[in-house]
Design a protein around this motif. Structure first.
Motif, PDB file in Angstrom:
ATOM      1  N   PHE A 131       0.847  -1.187   0.000  1.00  0.00           N
ATOM      2  CA  PHE A 131       0.000   0.000   0.000  1.00  0.00           C
ATOM      3  C   PHE A 131       0.886   1.241   0.000  1.00  0.00           C
ATOM      4  CE2 PHE A 131       0.907  -0.820   4.412  1.00  0.00           C
ATOM      5  CZ  PHE A 131       0.993   0.420   5.034  1.00  0.00           C
ATOM      6  N   ALA A 132       0.274   2.387  -0.280  1.00  0.00           N
ATOM      7  CA  ALA A 132       1.032   3.635  -0.397  1.00  0.00           C
ATOM      8  C   ALA A 132       0.247   4.760   0.262  1.00  0.00           C
ATOM      9  CB  ALA A 132       1.304   3.943  -1.867  1.00  0.00           C
ATOM     10  N   ASP A 133       0.816   5.948   0.195  1.00  0.00           N
ATOM     11  CA  ASP A 133       0.148   7.117   0.766  1.00  0.00           C
ATOM     12  C   ASP A 133      -0.964   7.606  -0.152  1.00  0.00           C
ATOM     13  OD1 ASP A 133       1.611   7.671   3.251  1.00  0.00           O
ATOM     14  OD2 ASP A 133       3.342   7.947   1.934  1.00  0.00           O
ATOM     15  N   ILE A 134      -1.867   8.388   0.430  1.00  0.00           N
ATOM     16  CA  ILE A 134      -2.997   8.939  -0.323  1.00  0.00           C
ATOM     17  C   ILE A 134      -3.217  10.402   0.056  1.00  0.00           C
ATOM     18  CG2 ILE A 134      -4.177   6.714  -0.506  1.00  0.00           C
ATOM     19  CD1 ILE A 134      -6.115   7.761   1.691  1.00  0.00           C
ATOM     20  N   VAL A 135      -3.964  11.088  -0.806  1.00  0.00           N
ATOM     21  CA  VAL A 135      -4.439  12.442  -0.529  1.00  0.00           C
ATOM     22  C   VAL A 135      -5.936  12.354  -0.250  1.00  0.00           C
ATOM     23  CG1 VAL A 135      -4.771  14.768  -1.447  1.00  0.00           C
ATOM     24  CG2 VAL A 135      -2.710  13.476  -2.042  1.00  0.00           C
ATOM     25  N   THR A 136      -6.395  13.023   0.800  1.00  0.00           N
ATOM     26  CA  THR A 136      -7.824  13.096   1.089  1.00  0.00           C
ATOM     27  C   THR A 136      -8.349  14.431   0.599  1.00  0.00           C
ATOM     28  OG1 THR A 136      -7.622  11.669   3.039  1.00  0.00           O
ATOM     29  CG2 THR A 136      -9.585  13.047   2.890  1.00  0.00           C
ATOM     30  N   ILE A 137      -9.446  14.387  -0.162  1.00  0.00           N
ATOM     31  CA  ILE A 137     -10.058  15.599  -0.710  1.00  0.00           C
ATOM     32  C   ILE A 137     -11.527  15.654  -0.301  1.00  0.00           C
ATOM     33  CG2 ILE A 137      -8.481  15.674  -2.678  1.00  0.00           C
ATOM     34  CD1 ILE A 137     -10.699  14.436  -4.390  1.00  0.00           C
ATOM     35  N   ASP A 138     -12.143  16.821  -0.476  1.00  0.00           N
ATOM     36  CA  ASP A 138     -13.571  16.936  -0.218  1.00  0.00           C
ATOM     37  C   ASP A 138     -14.356  16.788  -1.525  1.00  0.00           C
ATOM     38  OD1 ASP A 138     -13.385  19.371  -1.574  1.00  0.00           O
ATOM     39  OD2 ASP A 138     -13.457  20.590   0.246  1.00  0.00           O
ATOM     40  N   SER A 139     -15.654  16.978  -1.452  1.00  0.00           N
ATOM     41  CA  SER A 139     -16.497  16.767  -2.638  1.00  0.00           C
ATOM     42  C   SER A 139     -16.220  17.783  -3.738  1.00  0.00           C
ATOM     43  CB  SER A 139     -17.977  16.818  -2.247  1.00  0.00           C
ATOM     44  OG  SER A 139     -18.286  18.066  -1.653  1.00  0.00           O
ATOM     45  N   GLU A 140     -15.537  18.876  -3.380  1.00  0.00           N
ATOM     46  CA  GLU A 140     -15.191  19.908  -4.366  1.00  0.00           C
ATOM     47  C   GLU A 140     -13.750  19.784  -4.850  1.00  0.00           C
ATOM     48  OE1 GLU A 140     -17.586  21.875  -5.413  1.00  0.00           O
ATOM     49  OE2 GLU A 140     -18.983  20.947  -3.988  1.00  0.00           O
ATOM     50  N   ASP A 141     -13.115  18.670  -4.545  1.00  0.00           N
ATOM     51  CA  ASP A 141     -11.731  18.382  -4.952  1.00  0.00           C
ATOM     52  C   ASP A 141     -10.680  19.207  -4.207  1.00  0.00           C
ATOM     53  OD1 ASP A 141     -12.661  16.513  -6.736  1.00  0.00           O
ATOM     54  OD2 ASP A 141     -12.558  17.830  -8.471  1.00  0.00           O
ATOM     55  N   ASN A 142     -11.056  19.826  -3.107  1.00  0.00           N
ATOM     56  CA  ASN A 142     -10.080  20.563  -2.310  1.00  0.00           C
ATOM     57  C   ASN A 142      -9.294  19.602  -1.421  1.00  0.00           C
ATOM     58  OD1 ASN A 142     -10.974  23.259  -3.117  1.00  0.00           O
ATOM     59  ND2 ASN A 142     -12.819  22.809  -1.937  1.00  0.00           N
ATOM     60  N   GLU A 143      -7.981  19.754  -1.399  1.00  0.00           N
ATOM     61  CA  GLU A 143      -7.156  18.871  -0.577  1.00  0.00           C
ATOM     62  C   GLU A 143      -7.354  19.185   0.899  1.00  0.00           C
ATOM     63  OE1 GLU A 143      -2.443  17.859   0.256  1.00  0.00           O
ATOM     64  OE2 GLU A 143      -3.089  18.333  -1.793  1.00  0.00           O
ATOM     65  N   LEU A 144      -7.618  18.131   1.678  1.00  0.00           N
ATOM     66  CA  LEU A 144      -7.799  18.268   3.114  1.00  0.00           C
ATOM     67  C   LEU A 144      -6.540  17.869   3.880  1.00  0.00           C
ATOM     68  CD1 LEU A 144     -11.402  16.742   3.375  1.00  0.00           C
ATOM     69  CD2 LEU A 144     -10.765  19.165   3.231  1.00  0.00           C
ATOM     70  N   ARG A 145      -5.937  16.773   3.455  1.00  0.00           N
ATOM     71  CA  ARG A 145      -4.722  16.285   4.114  1.00  0.00           C
ATOM     72  C   ARG A 145      -4.120  15.188   3.256  1.00  0.00           C
ATOM     73  NH1 ARG A 145      -9.190  14.975   7.007  1.00  0.00           N
ATOM     74  NH2 ARG A 145      -9.821  12.777   7.081  1.00  0.00           N
ATOM     75  N   ARG A 146      -2.892  14.817   3.584  1.00  0.00           N
ATOM     76  CA  ARG A 146      -2.262  13.686   2.906  1.00  0.00           C
ATOM     77  C   ARG A 146      -1.490  12.874   3.930  1.00  0.00           C
ATOM     78  NH1 ARG A 146       0.967  15.095  -1.966  1.00  0.00           N
ATOM     79  NH2 ARG A 146      -0.792  16.469  -2.424  1.00  0.00           N
ATOM     80  N   THR A 147      -1.406  11.598   3.693  1.00  0.00           N
ATOM     81  CA  THR A 147      -0.730  10.719   4.640  1.00  0.00           C
ATOM     82  C   THR A 147       0.777  10.715   4.382  1.00  0.00           C
ATOM     83  OG1 THR A 147      -0.959   8.762   3.227  1.00  0.00           O
ATOM     84  CG2 THR A 147      -2.754   9.218   4.771  1.00  0.00           C
ATOM     85  N   ASN A 148       1.500  10.351   5.407  1.00  0.00           N
ATOM     86  CA  ASN A 148       2.948  10.142   5.315  1.00  0.00           C
ATOM     87  C   ASN A 148       3.293   9.009   6.276  1.00  0.00           C
ATOM     88  OD1 ASN A 148       5.662  10.434   4.724  1.00  0.00           O
ATOM     89  ND2 ASN A 148       5.960  12.093   6.196  1.00  0.00           N
ATOM     90  N   PHE A 149       2.807   7.816   5.929  1.00  0.00           N
ATOM     91  CA  PHE A 149       2.898   6.686   6.837  1.00  0.00           C
ATOM     92  C   PHE A 149       4.324   6.152   6.964  1.00  0.00           C
ATOM     93  CE2 PHE A 149      -1.698   5.768   5.534  1.00  0.00           C
ATOM     94  CZ  PHE A 149      -2.196   6.441   6.629  1.00  0.00           C
ATOM     95  N   PRO A 150       4.652   5.595   8.117  1.00  0.00           N
ATOM     96  CA  PRO A 150       5.959   4.954   8.310  1.00  0.00           C
ATOM     97  C   PRO A 150       5.979   3.587   7.641  1.00  0.00           C
ATOM     98  CG  PRO A 150       4.621   4.641  10.255  1.00  0.00           C
ATOM     99  CD  PRO A 150       3.809   5.522   9.328  1.00  0.00           C
ATOM    100  N   PRO A 151       7.138   2.917   7.625  1.00  0.00           N
ATOM    101  CA  PRO A 151       7.181   1.543   7.110  1.00  0.00           C
ATOM    102  C   PRO A 151       6.210   0.651   7.873  1.00  0.00           C
ATOM    103  CG  PRO A 151       9.397   2.403   7.407  1.00  0.00           C
ATOM    104  CD  PRO A 151       8.473   3.406   8.026  1.00  0.00           C
ATOM    105  N   PHE A 152       5.712  -0.364   7.200  1.00  0.00           N
ATOM    106  CA  PHE A 152       4.722  -1.239   7.826  1.00  0.00           C
ATOM    107  C   PHE A 152       5.338  -2.046   8.967  1.00  0.00           C
ATOM    108  CE2 PHE A 152       2.717  -5.338   8.480  1.00  0.00           C
ATOM    109  CZ  PHE A 152       1.391  -4.978   8.652  1.00  0.00           C
ATOM    110  N   SER A 153       4.576  -2.163  10.038  1.00  0.00           N
ATOM    111  CA  SER A 153       4.857  -3.126  11.101  1.00  0.00           C
ATOM    112  C   SER A 153       3.520  -3.613  11.618  1.00  0.00           C
ATOM    113  CB  SER A 153       5.677  -2.501  12.239  1.00  0.00           C
ATOM    114  OG  SER A 153       4.887  -1.606  13.000  1.00  0.00           O
ATOM    115  N   LEU A 154       3.456  -4.853  12.008  1.00  0.00           N
ATOM    116  CA  LEU A 154       2.204  -5.420  12.493  1.00  0.00           C
ATOM    117  C   LEU A 154       1.758  -4.705  13.762  1.00  0.00           C
ATOM    118  CD1 LEU A 154      -0.001  -7.457  12.096  1.00  0.00           C
ATOM    119  CD2 LEU A 154       1.471  -9.222  13.099  1.00  0.00           C
ATOM    120  N   GLU A 155       2.704  -4.400  14.630  1.00  0.00           N
ATOM    121  CA  GLU A 155       2.369  -3.704  15.867  1.00  0.00           C
ATOM    122  C   GLU A 155       1.834  -2.300  15.573  1.00  0.00           C
ATOM    123  OE1 GLU A 155       4.376  -2.653  20.227  1.00  0.00           O
ATOM    124  OE2 GLU A 155       5.485  -3.804  18.719  1.00  0.00           O
ATOM    125  N   GLY A 156       2.467  -1.609  14.619  1.00  0.00           N
ATOM    126  CA  GLY A 156       2.006  -0.272  14.263  1.00  0.00           C
ATOM    127  C   GLY A 156       0.612  -0.275  13.655  1.00  0.00           C
TER     128      GLY A 156
END
Length: 328
Positions: A131-156
Motif C-alpha cells: 500500500f502507499a500514501d494517499i491524498v484526502t479531498i472533499d467533494s469539491e476536490d479541495n485537498e484536506l490532508r495527505r498521509t505520510n505513513f511509516p514503514p509497515f509493522s504489524l504492531e504499528g
C-alpha cells in the motif's frame, strides 16, 4: 469464513506483465464514478481489467457505465445486492488478475499508480500486500490532508499508528484464495479483511502518493456507532490475535482505545479522555504524541464549552440591557 492458517501464504512467481484486476463497488455514485474509471483507463500499465459491481443505482450511474460502450478493459454489472460487502465479493469472484485492487467509486488513482504497485510486488516476491500514501479531498476536490505513513509493522497497524488505505492497496490473489473475501459480519469489512491478511503475508508500504480519497456526506464513514461497535467486535473475534504474542494483543488494545476516540458515537468528551488515558497507560510514549490534546485533562473540553456559552449569554444580556437604555 474459512479458518485462518497460522503460516504465511506461499506466493507464486509473478509473470512479467501480470494482469491486474481493479474491483469497483458502486451505488448511486454517478457524480464521481466516471473519474474513478477514467483514472484506471489512463494508467500507463497493461493489462488491467476493471470490474464495476453496481447495486442497481437509481441515479445516472448506469448511463455513465453504458457510455463506455465496448471498452475491452471494463466489465460491469448492475443488479440489486446486499450492500458493499456483497458487491466486493462479487467482484472478487469475477477477477482473473494475479494482482487485485479495490477502488471505491468515489475515489481515484493518480498517474503511474498501478505501474508503481506492480513493480513493488515484482521486486519483492515474498510480499503479498502493498500500500502507499494517499491524498484526502472533499467533494469539491479541495485537498484536506495527505498521509505520510511509516514503514509497515504489524504492531504499528494494530495500534493505529497508521492504517491501510483501500484506495492505495494491492494484493496477490493467492491471499484471497486462502483467507476468503470480505466478511459481512463486520461493518468495517475492509479493515477486517486487512487484519486477516497482515497475519498471513509480508506487507510493504511504498513511499509514494498514488490515489485520492474523497470525503462527502453520503459515505458509510459517518456512521460512527456501527464503526465503533464493529471495530471492537473485530478485535475481540480475531483468531489471529487470540494466539498472537502479548505485545501484539497489547497493541490491538491500544488501537481499540484510539479508534473509540475517533468514532465516539456518544460524542462524550469524558469517554474520549478515559480511552486516551487507557491507551497511554498501555504505551506511555503516547503522552508525547497527545501532549497538546485537550482530552488529557478530564472535563477540560466541557468547561471550555460551558465558558463559551456563558460568554455568549453575557454578551446577549449586555446587548439587551444597552438596547433598553434611553438614547441620548
Amino acid at each position: 469464513m474459512k479458518k485462518i492458517p497460522k503460516i504465511l501464504v506461499t506466493l507464486n512467481t509473478l509473470l512479467d506483465n501480470p494482469l491486474v484486476s481493479i474491483v469497483v463497488p458502486s451505488y448511486n455514485q454517478g457524480e464521481f464514478i466516471k473519474e474513478t474509471i477514467d483514472s484506471i483507463l489512463i494508467q500507463d500499465y497493461a493489462p488491467i481489467e476493471i470490474i464495476v459491481i453496481d447495486g442497481a443505482s437509481t441515479d445516472n450511474t448506469v448511463e455513465i457505465l453504458k457510455s463506455y460502450g465496448d471498452t475491452p478493459d471494463l466489465i460491469w454489472r448492475s443488479e440489486p445486492d446486499k450492500g458493499v460487502v456483497d458487491a466486493v465479493n462479487k467482484g472478487f469472484a469475477l477477477a482473473q488478475g494475479e494482482i487485485i485492487g479495490i477502488q471505491s467509486s468515489d475515489d481515484f488513482y493518480l498517474p503511474h499508480a498501478v505501474k508503481t504497485m506492480v513493480k513493488a510486488l515484482q521486486t519483492n516476491p515474498d510480499v503479498g500486500l502493498t500500500f502507499a500514501d494517499i491524498v484526502t479531498i472533499d467533494s469539491e476536490d479541495n485537498e484536506l490532508r495527505r498521509t505520510n505513513f511509516p514503514p509497515f509493522s504489524l504492531e504499528g497497524f494494530l495500534s493505529k499508528d497508521f492504517y491501510i488505505p483501500q484506495p492505495s492497496a494491492f494484493f496477490r490473489r493467492e491471499l484471497l484464495d486462502i483467507i476468503g473475501g470480505w466478511n459481512d459480519k463486520y461493518f468495517v469489512a475492509d479493515t477486517e479483511f486487512w487484519l486477516r491478511m497482515v497475519f498471513n503475508t509480508k506487507v510493504l508500504k511504498i513511499d509514494s502518493c498514488i490515489a485520492k480519497r474523497r470525503l462527502h456526506q453520503a459515505q458509510r464513514n459517518h456512521e460512527h456507532r456501527k464503526i465503533f461497535d464493529s471495530y471492537r467486535h473485530m478485535i475481540d473475534n480475531s483468531e489471529n490475535l487470540a494466539s498472537a504474542p502479548l505485545c501484539l494483543q497489547k497493541a490491538a488494545k491500544i488501537g481499540t482505545h484510539l479508534n473509540c476516540i475517533r468514532y465516539n458515537p456518544t460524542n462524550s468528551h469524558l469517554q474520549s479522555t478515559c480511552h486516551l488515558w487507557r491507551a497511554i497507560l498501555l504505551r506511555p510514549a503516547l503522552l508525547g504524541k497527545f501532549s497538546n490534546s485537550p482530552l488529557l485533562i478530564p472535563g477540560y473540553l466541557q468547561l471550555r464549552i460551558l465558558a463559551s456559552r456563558l460568554k455568549q449569554n453575557l454578551t446577549r444580556i449586555t446587548r439587551d440591557i444597552l438596547n433598553t437604555l434611553p438614547q441620548s
